[in-house]
Scaffold this motif. Structure first.
Motif, short mmCIF file in Angstrom:
data_model
loop_
_atom_site.label_atom_id
_atom_site.label_comp_id
_atom_site.label_asym_id
_atom_site.label_seq_id
_atom_site.Cartn_x
_atom_site.Cartn_y
_atom_site.Cartn_z
N PHE A 1 -13.39 -66.72 16.78
CA PHE A 1 -12.72 -67.78 16.25
C PHE A 1 -12.57 -68.96 17.09
O PHE A 1 -12.92 -70.01 16.44
N ALA A 2 -12.45 -68.83 18.53
CA ALA A 2 -12.55 -69.80 19.29
C ALA A 2 -13.96 -70.60 19.34
O ALA A 2 -14.02 -71.73 19.16
N ILE A 3 -14.89 -69.71 19.34
CA ILE A 3 -16.40 -70.39 19.35
C ILE A 3 -16.72 -71.12 18.07
O ILE A 3 -17.18 -72.24 18.07
N ALA A 4 -16.26 -70.60 16.68
CA ALA A 4 -16.52 -71.30 15.61
C ALA A 4 -15.61 -72.63 15.56
O ALA A 4 -16.21 -73.37 15.06
N ALA A 5 -14.37 -72.52 16.09
CA ALA A 5 -13.65 -74.00 16.27
C ALA A 5 -14.41 -75.01 17.16
O ALA A 5 -14.15 -76.02 16.71
N GLN A 6 -15.01 -74.57 18.15
CA GLN A 6 -15.90 -75.53 19.07
C GLN A 6 -17.05 -75.93 18.56
O GLN A 6 -17.61 -77.09 18.83
N ALA A 7 -17.65 -75.20 17.58
CA ALA A 7 -19.03 -75.33 17.23
C ALA A 7 -18.98 -76.34 15.84
O ALA A 7 -18.16 -76.72 15.31
N SER A 8 -20.23 -76.83 15.55
CA SER A 8 -20.13 -77.71 14.31
C SER A 8 -21.42 -77.40 13.55
O SER A 8 -22.34 -76.67 13.82
N GLY A 9 -21.12 -77.99 12.30
CA GLY A 9 -22.53 -77.70 11.29
C GLY A 9 -22.54 -76.23 11.18
O GLY A 9 -21.80 -75.61 10.69
N ALA A 10 -23.81 -75.88 10.51
CA ALA A 10 -24.44 -74.51 10.32
C ALA A 10 -23.84 -73.54 11.27
O ALA A 10 -23.61 -72.27 10.99
N ALA A 11 -23.85 -73.88 12.68
CA ALA A 11 -23.45 -72.71 13.60
C ALA A 11 -21.75 -72.46 13.52
O ALA A 11 -21.63 -71.34 13.75
N ALA A 12 -21.23 -73.67 13.07
CA ALA A 12 -19.80 -73.25 13.07
C ALA A 12 -19.59 -72.22 11.94
O ALA A 12 -18.75 -71.51 12.13
N ASP A 13 -20.08 -72.52 10.74
CA ASP A 13 -20.10 -71.76 9.66
C ASP A 13 -20.67 -70.28 9.77
O ASP A 13 -19.96 -69.16 9.51
N ALA A 14 -21.90 -69.97 10.82
CA ALA A 14 -22.15 -68.84 11.11
C ALA A 14 -20.78 -68.03 12.05
O ALA A 14 -21.01 -66.91 11.50
N TYR A 15 -20.64 -68.69 12.95
CA TYR A 15 -19.97 -67.88 13.76
C TYR A 15 -18.45 -67.61 13.11
O TYR A 15 -17.77 -66.60 13.28
N LEU A 16 -17.96 -68.78 11.94
CA LEU A 16 -16.80 -68.21 11.32
C LEU A 16 -16.74 -67.17 10.58
O LEU A 16 -16.04 -66.43 10.26
N GLY A 17 -18.21 -66.97 10.08
CA GLY A 17 -18.42 -65.95 9.13
C GLY A 17 -18.50 -64.63 9.90
O GLY A 17 -17.93 -63.46 9.49
N MET A 18 -19.05 -64.60 11.15
CA MET A 18 -18.93 -63.64 11.89
C MET A 18 -17.66 -63.14 12.64
O MET A 18 -17.30 -61.85 12.42
N ALA A 19 -16.93 -64.06 12.64
CA ALA A 19 -15.49 -64.06 13.24
C ALA A 19 -14.53 -63.15 12.20
O ALA A 19 -13.80 -62.07 12.20
N PHE A 20 -14.74 -63.51 10.61
CA PHE A 20 -14.09 -62.86 9.69
C PHE A 20 -14.76 -61.64 9.46
O PHE A 20 -14.07 -60.66 9.04
N ALA A 21 -15.82 -61.44 9.37
CA ALA A 21 -16.64 -60.11 9.36
C ALA A 21 -15.87 -58.96 10.25
O ALA A 21 -15.46 -58.10 10.16
N LEU A 22 -15.98 -59.40 11.62
CA LEU A 22 -15.41 -58.73 12.59
C LEU A 22 -14.13 -58.38 12.29
O LEU A 22 -13.57 -57.41 12.49
N ALA A 23 -13.11 -59.28 11.89
CA ALA A 23 -11.73 -59.11 11.79
C ALA A 23 -11.53 -58.12 10.49
O ALA A 23 -10.75 -57.23 10.50
N LEU A 24 -12.54 -58.10 9.37
CA LEU A 24 -12.40 -57.19 8.50
C LEU A 24 -12.73 -55.84 8.74
O LEU A 24 -12.12 -54.80 8.70
N GLY A 25 -13.86 -56.00 9.66
CA GLY A 25 -14.21 -54.47 10.19
C GLY A 25 -13.28 -53.91 11.10
O GLY A 25 -13.01 -52.65 10.69
N MET A 26 -12.59 -54.61 11.89
CA MET A 26 -11.49 -54.09 12.92
C MET A 26 -10.30 -53.63 12.12
O MET A 26 -9.75 -52.61 12.19
N GLY A 27 -9.94 -54.39 11.10
CA GLY A 27 -9.05 -54.20 10.18
C GLY A 27 -9.17 -52.97 9.52
O GLY A 27 -8.35 -51.78 9.31
N LEU A 28 -10.38 -52.60 8.72
CA LEU A 28 -10.90 -51.22 8.16
C LEU A 28 -10.58 -50.07 8.94
O LEU A 28 -10.07 -48.93 8.52
N GLN A 29 -11.15 -50.35 10.31
CA GLN A 29 -11.08 -49.14 11.24
C GLN A 29 -9.49 -48.74 11.66
O GLN A 29 -9.11 -47.80 12.27
#
Length: 270
Positions: free
Chosen positions: A140-168
């Motif tokens: 999430f820190a990387i996503a906030a520091q990035a911009s454009g498509a990179a920010a969207d990609a990192y934000l997607g990965m961050a939410f995917a990771l949070a979802l995966g960690m939550g499920l387990q």
């Protein structure tokens, strides 16, 4: 110095890590519905958690670590390998010195202590949750520091990771509260202890965001560090415990299911 978008990063980290803690709490509530832990389901859930963490370590942490290193003008594999080994060393040190007890074992690990058996059981799972919280906060820190498509990609990965960690974390919460109840603790207290075992995730996730402005050059190392710590937990504890006793193949199938699910989440959202 704090980045200008620190507020956005903190909000994302609080939501993401808060979700993972909520799932730990929901899993801990299973103590009110079951009188004891069922070993077959326990092995499946442990394998599932291992699969999620393996996939998350590769797609959500090591790959971004290499990409971040390249963007910073570093040699990608050096922080990826170096940070990974540091994460393993860190968890190895904690595993060696912090008193803890695994649910299937009679003898505690770590230095000798007068802690109660129930406290040792909680410390074992709390140990796992530190790198999980760090990894979510870092993305999430990387996503906030990035911009454009990179920010969207990192934000997607961050939410995917949070979802995966939550499920387990759901079965992980149950893996704390049910053995505590079996040890004679009241169900209400066992639930509270199971929930509190996951509170380190939002604490470490938010803490990482707060220091992200100072550690930006070392962000690839930190991502790989979290990956190494998570893989240590998988290899040292989750996979061996998932294959104890009869029907060990269900643990293997749990690993495969968790890996595939986390991989799909990461690729689809990231």
């Amino acid at each position: 110095m704090l980045p200008a978008n620190i507020g956005q990063a903190l909000l994302w980290a609080a939501l993401g890590c808060g979700f993972t803690w909520l799932m730990t709490t929901a899993g801990s509530a299973m103590v009110f519905f079951f009188r004891s832990d069922r070993k077959l389901m326990h092995h499946i859930f442990l394998g599932f958690a291992a699969g999620v963490m393996i996939a998350a370590s590769v797609w959500s942490l090591l790959n971004p670590a290499i990409e971040q290193a390249d963007e910073l003008g570093q040699i990608g594999w050096i922080p990826a390998a170096g940070g990974f080994l540091l994460g393993v060393a860190f968890l190895l040190a904690l595993d060696t010195f912090l008193p803890h007890l695994h649910p299937e074992e009679d003898q505690p690990e770590g230095i000798q202590t007068s802690w109660k058996r129930t406290t040792l059981l909680v410390s074992a799972v709390t140990l796992h949750n530190i790198p999980e919280g760090m990894s979510v906060g870092l993305l999430f820190a990387i996503a906030a520091q990035a911009s454009g498509a990179a920010a969207d990609a990192y934000l997607g990965m961050a939410f995917a990771l949070a979802l995966g960690m939550g499920l387990q974390n759901f079965p992980e919460g149950a893996a704390v509260s049910l053995p505590l109840a079996r040890e004679g603790m009241s169900r209400t207290k066992a639930f509270a202890m199971g929930s509190l075992s996951g509170i380190v995730e939002p604490i470490f996730g938010i803490a990482v965001v707060l220091v992200s402005g100072w550690i930006t050059p070392f962000m690839p190392w930190m991502l790989a560090f979290a990956a190494g710590a998570m893989i240590y937990v998988v290899v040292e504890e989750l996979i061996p415990e998932a294959h104890l006793g009869e029907h060990s193949n269900v643990g293997t199938l749990g690993v495969i299911a968790g890996f595939v699910l986390m991989m799909v989440l990461d690729v689809a959202l990231g």
